[in-house]
Design an enzyme around this catalytic site. Structure first.
Site, PDB file in Angstrom:
ATOM      1  N   CYS A 112       0.605  -1.388   0.156  1.00 37.94           N
ATOM      2  CA  CYS A 112      -0.109  -0.098   0.209  1.00 37.94           C
ATOM      3  C   CYS A 112       0.827   1.501  -0.277  1.00 37.94           C
ATOM      4  O   CYS A 112       0.438   2.111  -0.160  1.00 37.94           O
ATOM      5  CB  CYS A 112      -1.454   0.282   1.200  1.00 37.94           C
ATOM      6  N   HIS A 249      -3.498   7.644   3.212  1.00 41.60           N
ATOM      7  CA  HIS A 249      -3.442   5.791   3.087  1.00 41.60           C
ATOM      8  C   HIS A 249      -5.454   6.274   3.247  1.00 41.60           C
ATOM      9  O   HIS A 249      -5.579   5.845   4.151  1.00 41.60           O
ATOM     10  CB  HIS A 249      -2.758   5.074   3.207  1.00 41.60           C
ATOM     11  N   ASN A 279     -10.172   0.120   0.728  1.00 41.16           N
ATOM     12  CA  ASN A 279      -8.556   0.222   0.852  1.00 41.16           C
ATOM     13  C   ASN A 279      -8.436  -0.551  -0.846  1.00 41.16           C
ATOM     14  O   ASN A 279      -8.352  -1.694  -1.120  1.00 41.16           O
ATOM     15  CB  ASN A 279      -7.978  -1.113   1.700  1.00 41.16           C
TER      16      ASN A 279
HETATM   17  N1  COA Z   1     -17.610  -7.772  10.531  1.00 43.54           N
HETATM   18  C1  COA Z   1     -18.007  -8.630  11.875  1.00 43.54           C
HETATM   19  N2  COA Z   1     -16.906  -8.689  13.146  1.00 43.54           N
HETATM   20  C2  COA Z   1     -15.776  -8.644  12.422  1.00 43.54           C
HETATM   21  C3  COA Z   1     -15.903  -8.265  11.136  1.00 43.54           C
HETATM   22  C4  COA Z   1     -16.821  -8.071  10.507  1.00 43.54           C
HETATM   23  N3  COA Z   1     -16.610  -7.783   8.946  1.00 43.54           N
HETATM   24  N4  COA Z   1     -14.513  -8.766  11.591  1.00 43.54           N
HETATM   25  C5  COA Z   1     -13.523  -8.879  13.028  1.00 43.54           C
HETATM   26  N5  COA Z   1     -14.562  -9.515  13.375  1.00 43.54           N
HETATM   27  C6  COA Z   1     -14.856  -9.726  14.707  1.00 43.54           C
HETATM   28  C7  COA Z   1     -13.426 -10.378  15.655  1.00 43.54           C
HETATM   29  O1  COA Z   1     -14.045 -11.848  14.586  1.00 43.54           O
HETATM   30  C8  COA Z   1     -13.650  -9.707  16.523  1.00 43.54           C
HETATM   31  O2  COA Z   1     -14.444 -10.566  17.055  1.00 43.54           O
HETATM   32  P1  COA Z   1     -14.374 -12.007  18.860  1.00 43.54           P
HETATM   33  O3  COA Z   1     -13.697 -10.144  19.850  1.00 43.54           O
HETATM   34  O4  COA Z   1     -15.775 -12.381  19.351  1.00 43.54           O
HETATM   35  O5  COA Z   1     -13.402 -12.527  18.181  1.00 43.54           O
HETATM   36  C9  COA Z   1     -14.698  -8.482  16.556  1.00 43.54           C
HETATM   37  O6  COA Z   1     -14.848  -8.511  15.309  1.00 43.54           O
HETATM   38  C10 COA Z   1     -13.110  -7.853  16.697  1.00 43.54           C
HETATM   39  O7  COA Z   1     -12.249  -7.902  15.571  1.00 43.54           O
HETATM   40  P2  COA Z   1     -10.483  -6.541  15.526  1.00 43.54           P
HETATM   41  O8  COA Z   1      -9.783  -7.045  14.866  1.00 43.54           O
HETATM   42  O9  COA Z   1     -10.193  -7.423  16.732  1.00 43.54           O
HETATM   43  O10 COA Z   1     -11.496  -5.288  15.254  1.00 43.54           O
HETATM   44  P3  COA Z   1     -11.369  -4.231  15.034  1.00 43.54           P
HETATM   45  O11 COA Z   1     -11.866  -3.409  15.045  1.00 43.54           O
HETATM   46  O12 COA Z   1      -9.176  -4.080  14.992  1.00 43.54           O
HETATM   47  O13 COA Z   1     -11.477  -4.003  13.572  1.00 43.54           O
HETATM   48  C11 COA Z   1     -10.570  -4.156  10.870  1.00 43.54           C
HETATM   49  C12 COA Z   1     -10.338  -5.063  12.276  1.00 43.54           C
HETATM   50  C13 COA Z   1      -9.784  -5.339  10.329  1.00 43.54           C
HETATM   51  C14 COA Z   1     -11.366  -3.641  10.288  1.00 43.54           C
HETATM   52  C15 COA Z   1      -8.769  -3.056  11.902  1.00 43.54           C
HETATM   53  O14 COA Z   1      -8.067  -3.850  12.866  1.00 43.54           O
HETATM   54  C16 COA Z   1      -8.119  -2.937  10.555  1.00 43.54           C
HETATM   55  O15 COA Z   1      -9.149  -1.649   9.642  1.00 43.54           O
HETATM   56  N6  COA Z   1      -6.782  -2.929  10.784  1.00 43.54           N
HETATM   57  C17 COA Z   1      -6.016  -2.175   9.810  1.00 43.54           C
HETATM   58  C18 COA Z   1      -6.108  -2.475   8.499  1.00 43.54           C
HETATM   59  C19 COA Z   1      -5.299  -2.303   7.358  1.00 43.54           C
HETATM   60  O16 COA Z   1      -5.616  -0.601   7.760  1.00 43.54           O
HETATM   61  N7  COA Z   1      -4.863  -2.944   6.797  1.00 43.54           N
HETATM   62  C20 COA Z   1      -3.798  -2.601   5.135  1.00 43.54           C
HETATM   63  C21 COA Z   1      -2.562  -1.867   5.835  1.00 43.54           C
HETATM   64  S1  COA Z   1      -2.531  -1.004   4.282  1.00 43.54           S
END
Ligand code: COA
Length: 322
Positions: A112, A249, A279
């Site tokens: 990215c 980004h 993204n």
């Molecule tokens: N819908 C519903 N629930 C979801 C889900 C979805 N699409 N994806 C994950 N969950 C759940 C998880 O299973 C977890 O459940 P649990 O508590 O029962 O285990 C809960 O939501 C929290 O998961 P977590 O991964 O801690 O959530 P988060 O707040 O970190 O959000 C992302 C997840 C992926 C949105 C976030 O971590 C993110 O944006 N990360 C960076 C992504 C990024 O920038 N990537 C590219 C860089 S270039």
């Protein structure tokens, strides 16, 4: 001598995949996706449409807005993680479409951060006097490496392309660029296979897909993008208040908000397009830049901070006087 952005363009495929569409396929909800990411929809490439098709659309728009013809380009750099072919590289595929063979054309892969890396390299060519019209593109077909059975990644990614044209200028211009990488974090965000290794044995779904440790990447993004804000401002002896626009980004609205806070910048001074396309990796910064310029918010003379972080981990920024 500086390089200056003299044209911008972008392209999003017509097909839209909304949060409501994903709700029907996965254990997720529109409310969860909007609250945790800010994303409302993504654009998905059509069957038969390619990375190069999208790159060409964005490039032609940028070339037209620069008021030049493709044959005037003397450098093409394409940042992409999802090239049509292993080789010839995406820069040459785009060059053939534009019908302007002869000049150097290459692609680079920094996930990215690829557009910021490509911009930094093209800037150096222009500053060194080796390029007078450089085309820098980010184009991405992430939908072809997303596992649509994995709700933690399927909700995040989309397809699109963005481009800028750089030209020499006595006045800045691209003031400074800052690039970093730490390969020690490669397990946090990666694609499961590649042409040399092939797909992981017994992988499901078949083929290479993105895997991500979301919350770890999130925490790292907030820390490293905050740190690069400080680095960019300090390197230029600037007060944070000098920045007119943050063009980040577009991965997650909460990461963008954290970076804006670090800059003490109100969200009205941040170009946010993540709701529209999720993204799009290397395409996201030039897409957002093009939107901000075309809708009249970003004006000539404004000071912009561009930044991105991606798999690798790679991260980078550019301080730009538009
Ligand atoms: N819908 C519903 N629930 C979801 C889900 C979805 N699409 N994806 C994950 N969950 C759940 C998880 O299973 C977890 O459940 P649990 O508590 O029962 O285990 C809960 O939501 C929290 O998961 P977590 O991964 O801690 O959530 P988060 O707040 O970190 O959000 C992302 C997840 C992926 C949105 C976030 O971590 C993110 O944006 N990360 C960076 C992504 C990024 O920038 N990537 C590219 C860089 S270039």
């Amino acid at each position: 001598m500086y390089s200056r952005i003299v044209g911008t363009g972008s392209y999003l495929p017509a097909k839209v995949l909304t949060n409501f569409d994903l709700e029907k396929r996965l254990d997720t909800s529109d409310a969860w996706i909007r609250e945790r990411t800010g994303i409302e929809r993504r654009h998905i490439i059509a069957d038969g449409e390619s990375n190069t098709d999208m790159a060409e659309q964005a490039a032609r728009a940028a070339i037209a807005s620069a008021g030049i013809e493709p044959h005037e380009l003397d450098l093409i750099v394409v940042g992409t993680t999802t090239p049509d072919l292993v080789f010839p590289n995406s820069g040459t595929l785009l060059q053939a479409r534009l019908g302007c063979g002869g000049a150097p054309a290459f692609s680079l892969e920094a996930a990215c951060s690829g557009f910021i890396y490509a911009l930094a390299i093209a800037d150096k060519f222009v500053r060194a006097g080796e390029s007078k019209r450089a085309l820098v593109v980010g184009s991405e077909v992430l939908s072809r490496i997303v596992d649509y059975t994995d709700r933690s990644t399927a909700i995040l990614f989309g397809d699109g392309a963005g481009a800028v044209v750089l030209a020499p200028s006595d006045e800045a211009g691209i003031i400074s660029t800052h690039l970093h990488a730490d390969g020690g974090y490669q397990e946090l965000l990666y694609c499961t296979g590649g042409p040399a290794r092939g797909p992981a044995p017994g992988s499901f779904p078949p083929g290479d897909v993105v895997r991500m440790a979301g919350s770890e990447v999130f925490r790292l993004a907030v820390t490293l993008l905050g740190r690069i804000v400080d680095e960019t401002v300090a390197a230029n002896h600037l007060d944070r208040s000098a920045i007119d626009w943050l063009v980040p980004h577009q991965a997650n609205l909460r990461i963008i908000q954290a970076t804006a806070k670090r800059l003490s910048l109100p969200m009205e001074r941040v170009i946010v397009t993540v709701q529209e396309h999720g993204n799009t990796s290397t395409a996201s910064v030039p897409l957002a830049l093009n939107v901000g310029i075309r809708d009249g918010r970003i004006k000539r003379g404004d000071l912009l901070l561009l930044q991105a972080l991606g798999g690798g981990i790679t991260w980078g920024s550019a301080l730009v006087r538009y």
